[in-house]
Write a protein that holds these residues in place. Structure first.
Motif, PDB file in Angstrom:
ATOM      1  N   MET A   1       0.843  -1.185   0.000  1.00  0.00           N
ATOM      2  CA  MET A   1       0.000   0.000   0.000  1.00  0.00           C
ATOM      3  C   MET A   1       0.882   1.241   0.000  1.00  0.00           C
ATOM      4  SD  MET A   1      -2.838   1.235   2.811  1.00  0.00           S
ATOM      5  CE  MET A   1      -1.608   1.689   4.044  1.00  0.00           C
ATOM      6  N   ARG A   2       0.484   2.246  -0.773  1.00  0.00           N
ATOM      7  CA  ARG A   2       1.255   3.492  -0.808  1.00  0.00           C
ATOM      8  C   ARG A   2       0.352   4.649  -1.224  1.00  0.00           C
ATOM      9  NH1 ARG A   2       2.159   5.139  -5.925  1.00  0.00           N
ATOM     10  NH2 ARG A   2       2.194   3.618  -7.648  1.00  0.00           N
ATOM     11  N   PRO A   3       0.814   5.893  -0.972  1.00  0.00           N
ATOM     12  CA  PRO A   3       0.048   7.062  -1.420  1.00  0.00           C
ATOM     13  C   PRO A   3       0.050   7.185  -2.936  1.00  0.00           C
ATOM     14  CG  PRO A   3       1.607   7.639   0.320  1.00  0.00           C
ATOM     15  CD  PRO A   3       1.966   6.264  -0.152  1.00  0.00           C
ATOM     16  N   CYS A   4      -0.751   8.116  -3.427  1.00  0.00           N
ATOM     17  CA  CYS A   4      -0.895   8.361  -4.859  1.00  0.00           C
ATOM     18  C   CYS A   4      -0.117   9.599  -5.260  1.00  0.00           C
ATOM     19  CB  CYS A   4      -2.378   8.540  -5.190  1.00  0.00           C
ATOM     20  SG  CYS A   4      -2.727   9.146  -6.848  1.00  0.00           S
ATOM     21  N   THR A   5       0.501   9.567  -6.448  1.00  0.00           N
ATOM     22  CA  THR A   5       1.161  10.735  -7.021  1.00  0.00           C
ATOM     23  C   THR A   5       0.492  11.075  -8.357  1.00  0.00           C
ATOM     24  OG1 THR A   5       2.785   9.508  -8.331  1.00  0.00           O
ATOM     25  CG2 THR A   5       3.319   9.925  -6.007  1.00  0.00           C
ATOM     26  N   ASP A   6       0.798  12.250  -8.891  1.00  0.00           N
ATOM     27  CA  ASP A   6       0.237  12.635 -10.184  1.00  0.00           C
ATOM     28  C   ASP A   6       0.605  11.640 -11.279  1.00  0.00           C
ATOM     29  OD1 ASP A   6      -1.027  14.866  -9.219  1.00  0.00           O
ATOM     30  OD2 ASP A   6       0.618  16.235  -9.696  1.00  0.00           O
ATOM     31  N   GLY A   7       1.775  11.014 -11.143  1.00  0.00           N
ATOM     32  CA  GLY A   7       2.212  10.053 -12.147  1.00  0.00           C
ATOM     33  C   GLY A   7       1.434   8.754 -12.145  1.00  0.00           C
ATOM     34  N   ASP A   8       0.576   8.568 -11.146  1.00  0.00           N
ATOM     35  CA  ASP A   8      -0.197   7.317 -11.034  1.00  0.00           C
ATOM     36  C   ASP A   8      -1.529   7.370 -11.775  1.00  0.00           C
ATOM     37  OD1 ASP A   8       1.554   5.827  -9.329  1.00  0.00           O
ATOM     38  OD2 ASP A   8       0.905   7.079  -7.642  1.00  0.00           O
ATOM     39  N   LEU A   9      -1.940   8.535 -12.253  1.00  0.00           N
ATOM     40  CA  LEU A   9      -3.290   8.661 -12.796  1.00  0.00           C
ATOM     41  C   LEU A   9      -3.527   7.745 -13.988  1.00  0.00           C
ATOM     42  CD1 LEU A   9      -3.951  12.505 -12.498  1.00  0.00           C
ATOM     43  CD2 LEU A   9      -4.505  10.669 -10.901  1.00  0.00           C
ATOM     44  N   GLY A  10      -2.523   7.584 -14.839  1.00  0.00           N
ATOM     45  CA  GLY A  10      -2.676   6.688 -15.981  1.00  0.00           C
ATOM     46  C   GLY A  10      -2.883   5.251 -15.544  1.00  0.00           C
ATOM     47  N   ALA A  11      -2.120   4.811 -14.532  1.00  0.00           N
ATOM     48  CA  ALA A  11      -2.251   3.439 -14.033  1.00  0.00           C
ATOM     49  C   ALA A  11      -3.599   3.230 -13.341  1.00  0.00           C
ATOM     50  CB  ALA A  11      -1.101   3.119 -13.075  1.00  0.00           C
ATOM     51  N   ILE A  12      -4.076   4.262 -12.638  1.00  0.00           N
ATOM     52  CA  ILE A  12      -5.391   4.156 -11.990  1.00  0.00           C
ATOM     53  C   ILE A  12      -6.476   4.011 -13.049  1.00  0.00           C
ATOM     54  CG2 ILE A  12      -7.081   5.338 -10.547  1.00  0.00           C
ATOM     55  CD1 ILE A  12      -4.752   6.709  -9.121  1.00  0.00           C
ATOM     56  N   ALA A  13      -6.384   4.808 -14.108  1.00  0.00           N
ATOM     57  CA  ALA A  13      -7.372   4.707 -15.189  1.00  0.00           C
ATOM     58  C   ALA A  13      -7.346   3.314 -15.810  1.00  0.00           C
ATOM     59  CB  ALA A  13      -7.101   5.770 -16.250  1.00  0.00           C
ATOM     60  N   GLU A  14      -6.162   2.764 -15.996  1.00  0.00           N
ATOM     61  CA  GLU A  14      -6.049   1.407 -16.551  1.00  0.00           C
ATOM     62  C   GLU A  14      -6.684   0.383 -15.623  1.00  0.00           C
ATOM     63  OE1 GLU A  14      -2.034   0.451 -17.517  1.00  0.00           O
ATOM     64  OE2 GLU A  14      -1.825   2.063 -18.992  1.00  0.00           O
ATOM     65  N   LEU A  15      -6.479   0.543 -14.312  1.00  0.00           N
ATOM     66  CA  LEU A  15      -7.087  -0.371 -13.339  1.00  0.00           C
ATOM     67  C   LEU A  15      -8.605  -0.284 -13.407  1.00  0.00           C
ATOM     68  CD1 LEU A  15      -7.143  -2.268 -10.872  1.00  0.00           C
ATOM     69  CD2 LEU A  15      -6.871  -0.217  -9.433  1.00  0.00           C
ATOM     70  N   PHE A  16      -9.140   0.939 -13.404  1.00  0.00           N
ATOM     71  CA  PHE A  16     -10.592   1.125 -13.466  1.00  0.00           C
ATOM     72  C   PHE A  16     -11.157   0.488 -14.739  1.00  0.00           C
ATOM     73  CE2 PHE A  16     -11.871   4.778 -10.466  1.00  0.00           C
ATOM     74  CZ  PHE A  16     -10.971   4.360  -9.506  1.00  0.00           C
ATOM     75  N   ASN A  17     -10.451   0.661 -15.836  1.00  0.00           N
ATOM     76  CA  ASN A  17     -10.965   0.140 -17.107  1.00  0.00           C
ATOM     77  C   ASN A  17     -10.819  -1.378 -17.212  1.00  0.00           C
ATOM     78  OD1 ASN A  17     -11.813   2.662 -17.980  1.00  0.00           O
ATOM     79  ND2 ASN A  17      -9.845   3.136 -18.944  1.00  0.00           N
ATOM     80  N   ALA A  18      -9.817  -1.943 -16.542  1.00  0.00           N
ATOM     81  CA  ALA A  18      -9.723  -3.404 -16.468  1.00  0.00           C
ATOM     82  C   ALA A  18     -10.915  -3.958 -15.694  1.00  0.00           C
ATOM     83  CB  ALA A  18      -8.415  -3.814 -15.796  1.00  0.00           C
TER      84      ALA A  18
END
Length: 313
Positions: A1-18
């Motif tokens: 577990m870790r905090p979120c950075t601006d660089g994570d937004l693309g990976a979060i979008a990919e997770l949501f879309n998966a």
């Protein structure tokens, strides 16, 4: 577990879309939409959002808690996602546990009630079982409804003296927010909207001023409102042309005049004019102002049910 950075937004979008590929809610994610949501003035991204990675460093879990004062304490709203490849292996419980602990930490000086809300679609038995096993109780049901715009749409009829116009955010912000809060103050789990949040939402890339309407009473009072949106990315991925009627309401003191119906019919006409084939909306199944009956009366039909769960902490 870790905090979120601006660089994570693309990976979060990919997770949501998966997740969406499996769950098929019809709602996809984009980096732009994520950034807009996570930059909401009332949200503390550093404290209230966490990400979970597997041993290969791949993002497999997401959790965020939105914290708002309630009439008798503080409410938290937990949104979480788990990648389909690792579901039902304990990660859901870990994210929910983090959400509970985060809310407890944020409300340690609160003298009122502290409640954590989350939700599940009625056909997601796995999520429902997890929430129930962790002490969450179903408290409310919300319907998603849909209506073809190919069918005839009745002509809107506004009460005499009422004027319809589009919202001018900078000019109308204070009156609009006051109207919104007065409209929904008697609705379940209402939390006051702020001018800052309103102006932020009007900066969204999918905001369309032509679809943000208000009805003004003869004395100048903002009496009713309806804002619709078209999510281009969703329509592209789903192969459909659908428009969302996002928020619709009539201020107390102006109900039973036909304003809600007139605003709804106008919004449907506007969506059709913009090339939409159908309109979608969400409604509280126990809405006290009769919204469900209104939607059914103009041809909307239920397509799915979402359940709101709560745990008193």
């Amino acid at each position: 577990m870790r905090p979120c950075t601006d660089g994570d937004l693309g990976a979060i979008a990919e997770l949501f879309n998966a997740c969406e590929t499996v769950d098929q809610t019809g709602i996809w994610e984009t980096v732009e939409r994520l950034e807009q949501a996570l930059n909401t003035p009332s949200f503390n991204r550093a404290e209230n959002l966490r990400l979970w990675e597997n041993s290969e460093g791949e993002l497999v879990g997401y959790g965020s808690v939105w914290i708002d004062p309630s009439q008798d304490g503080i409410d938290g709203f937990l949104n979480f996602r788990v990648h389909p490849s690792v579901r039902n292996q304990g990660l859901e419980e870990e994210i929910i546990s983090w959400g509970e602990n985060r809310l407890k930490e944020a409300t340690k000086d609160c003298n009122g009630t502290v409640k954590l809300y989350s939700g599940a679609r009625s056909d997601r038995g796995d999520v429902i079982t997890i929430l129930q096993n962790l002490g969450f109780i179903a408290v409310r049901y919300f319907f998603r409804m849909k209506r073809s715009l190919a069918k005839p749409i009745d002509e809107p009829k506004f009460p005499e003296g009422f004027k319809l116009r589009i919202v001018e955010p900078e000019k109308d912000a204070m009156q609009w927010v006051e109207m919104f809060n007065q409209t929904f103050i008697d609705h379940w789990n209402h939390h006051d909207y702020t001018v800052e949040e309103f102006l932020h939402d009007c900066q969204h890339s999918e905001y369309n001023s032509d679809l943000n309407l208000i009805a003004i009473a003869p004395d100048g009072t903002f009496a009713a409102f309806c804002e619709s949106r078209i999510h281009a990315e969703d329509n592209k991925r789903n192969g459909r042309n659908e428009g969302w009627i996002g928020v619709l309401g009539t201020r107390r003191g102006f109900r039973q005049l036909g304003l809600g119906r007139a605003m709804l019919l106008t919004a449907m006409q506007h969506l059709k004019t913009k090339g939409m084939d159908s309109a979608i909306l969400g409604v509280d199944a126990e809405n006290p102002s009769g919204a469900l009956r209104l939607y059914e009366s103009v041809g909307f039909e239920k397509v799915l049910t979402n359940i709101s769960y709560v745990k008193n902490l």
